[in-house]
Design a protein around this motif. Structure first.
Motif, PDB file in Angstrom:
ATOM      1  N   UNK A  20       0.710  -1.266   0.037  1.00  0.00           N
ATOM      2  CA  UNK A  20      -0.023   0.095  -0.050  1.00  0.00           C
ATOM      3  C   UNK A  20       0.857   1.357   0.055  1.00  0.00           C
ATOM      4  N   UNK A  21       1.795   1.122   0.850  1.00  0.00           N
ATOM      5  CA  UNK A  21       2.767   2.321   0.948  1.00  0.00           C
ATOM      6  C   UNK A  21       3.440   2.635  -0.338  1.00  0.00           C
ATOM      7  N   UNK A  22       3.939   1.502  -1.070  1.00  0.00           N
ATOM      8  CA  UNK A  22       4.756   1.476  -2.207  1.00  0.00           C
ATOM      9  C   UNK A  22       3.862   2.153  -3.177  1.00  0.00           C
ATOM     10  N   UNK A  23       2.620   1.727  -3.288  1.00  0.00           N
ATOM     11  CA  UNK A  23       1.692   2.423  -4.380  1.00  0.00           C
ATOM     12  C   UNK A  23       1.494   3.813  -4.234  1.00  0.00           C
ATOM     13  N   UNK A  24       1.489   4.277  -2.929  1.00  0.00           N
ATOM     14  CA  UNK A  24       1.200   5.740  -2.457  1.00  0.00           C
ATOM     15  C   UNK A  24       2.335   6.322  -2.841  1.00  0.00           C
ATOM     16  N   UNK A  25       3.556   5.941  -3.166  1.00  0.00           N
ATOM     17  CA  UNK A  25       4.659   6.549  -3.558  1.00  0.00           C
ATOM     18  C   UNK A  25       4.636   7.359  -4.915  1.00  0.00           C
ATOM     19  N   UNK A  26       3.870   6.549  -5.687  1.00  0.00           N
ATOM     20  CA  UNK A  26       3.379   6.916  -6.896  1.00  0.00           C
ATOM     21  C   UNK A  26       1.934   7.650  -7.308  1.00  0.00           C
ATOM     22  N   UNK A  27       1.165   7.388  -6.365  1.00  0.00           N
ATOM     23  CA  UNK A  27      -0.044   8.012  -6.600  1.00  0.00           C
ATOM     24  C   UNK A  27      -0.111   9.414  -5.888  1.00  0.00           C
ATOM     25  N   UNK A  28       0.814   9.714  -4.960  1.00  0.00           N
ATOM     26  CA  UNK A  28       0.677  10.975  -4.107  1.00  0.00           C
ATOM     27  C   UNK A  28       2.204  11.253  -3.962  1.00  0.00           C
ATOM     28  N   UNK A  29       3.282  11.412  -4.936  1.00  0.00           N
ATOM     29  CA  UNK A  29       4.500  11.522  -4.638  1.00  0.00           C
ATOM     30  C   UNK A  29       4.776  12.749  -3.938  1.00  0.00           C
ATOM     31  N   UNK A  30       4.227  13.669  -3.955  1.00  0.00           N
ATOM     32  CA  UNK A  30       4.510  15.159  -3.265  1.00  0.00           C
ATOM     33  C   UNK A  30       4.534  14.829  -1.982  1.00  0.00           C
ATOM     34  N   UNK A  31       3.616  13.906  -1.197  1.00  0.00           N
ATOM     35  CA  UNK A  31       3.549  13.470   0.190  1.00  0.00           C
ATOM     36  C   UNK A  31       4.993  13.132   0.712  1.00  0.00           C
ATOM     37  N   UNK A  32       5.595  12.249  -0.175  1.00  0.00           N
ATOM     38  CA  UNK A  32       6.904  11.817   0.074  1.00  0.00           C
ATOM     39  C   UNK A  32       8.072  12.462  -0.079  1.00  0.00           C
ATOM     40  N   UNK A  33       7.994  13.335  -1.241  1.00  0.00           N
ATOM     41  CA  UNK A  33       9.116  14.238  -1.497  1.00  0.00           C
ATOM     42  C   UNK A  33       9.349  15.346  -0.439  1.00  0.00           C
TER      43      UNK A  33
END
Length: 127
Positions: A20-33
């Motif tokens: 789930x977290x891996x997918x989120x890195x691509x769906x909402x990358x700004x969050x992780x940036x």
């Protein structure tokens, strides 16, 4: 009183979480940036996508019986490796006067939660 519900092995939870977290890195990358420590060289998006790929790969390794032990070792390393980003997030949120006290408490409480994640991954690796 014993429960009749079978317990899922820890690798199932770790694999699901990482997927789930891996997918989120691509769906909402700004969050992780935004939580990539600024001292790291290069573009934060590169780290976001790289860690997303790593999380998906480790999730897969944990899910496949043949690679599960290796997946446990990789998951433990991944949880340790991303810890500086979690610390960066805590520093940013605690220093933000607009962040609510509840959000600040949640971000700080999240830091020690890495310990059971690492321990669970090591448990999978040692089986």
């Amino acid at each position: 009183m014993a429960s009749d519900t079978p317990r899922r092995p820890v690798h199932v939870y770790l694999s699901g979480l990482l997927f789930v977290v891996g997918i989120l890195h691509f769906v909402a990358p700004k969050l992780f940036d935004g939580i990539v420590p600024p001292k790291l060289p290069g573009n934060p998006r590169t780290y976001t996508y790289g860690s997303g790929v790593a999380e998906l790969g480790v999730a897969t390794a944990l899910a496949v019986p043949r690679t599960r032990r290796l997946g446990g070792w990789l998951a433990a390393g991944l949880f340790v490796g991303v810890f500086p980003a979690n610390v960066q997030m805590a520093v940013d949120v605690v220093g933000n006067p607009k962040a609510s006290g509840l959000f600040k408490a949640g971000v700080l409480a999240r830091l020690p939660l890495q310990i059971p994640l690492v321990l669970g991954a090591l448990r999978v690796a040692r089986r």
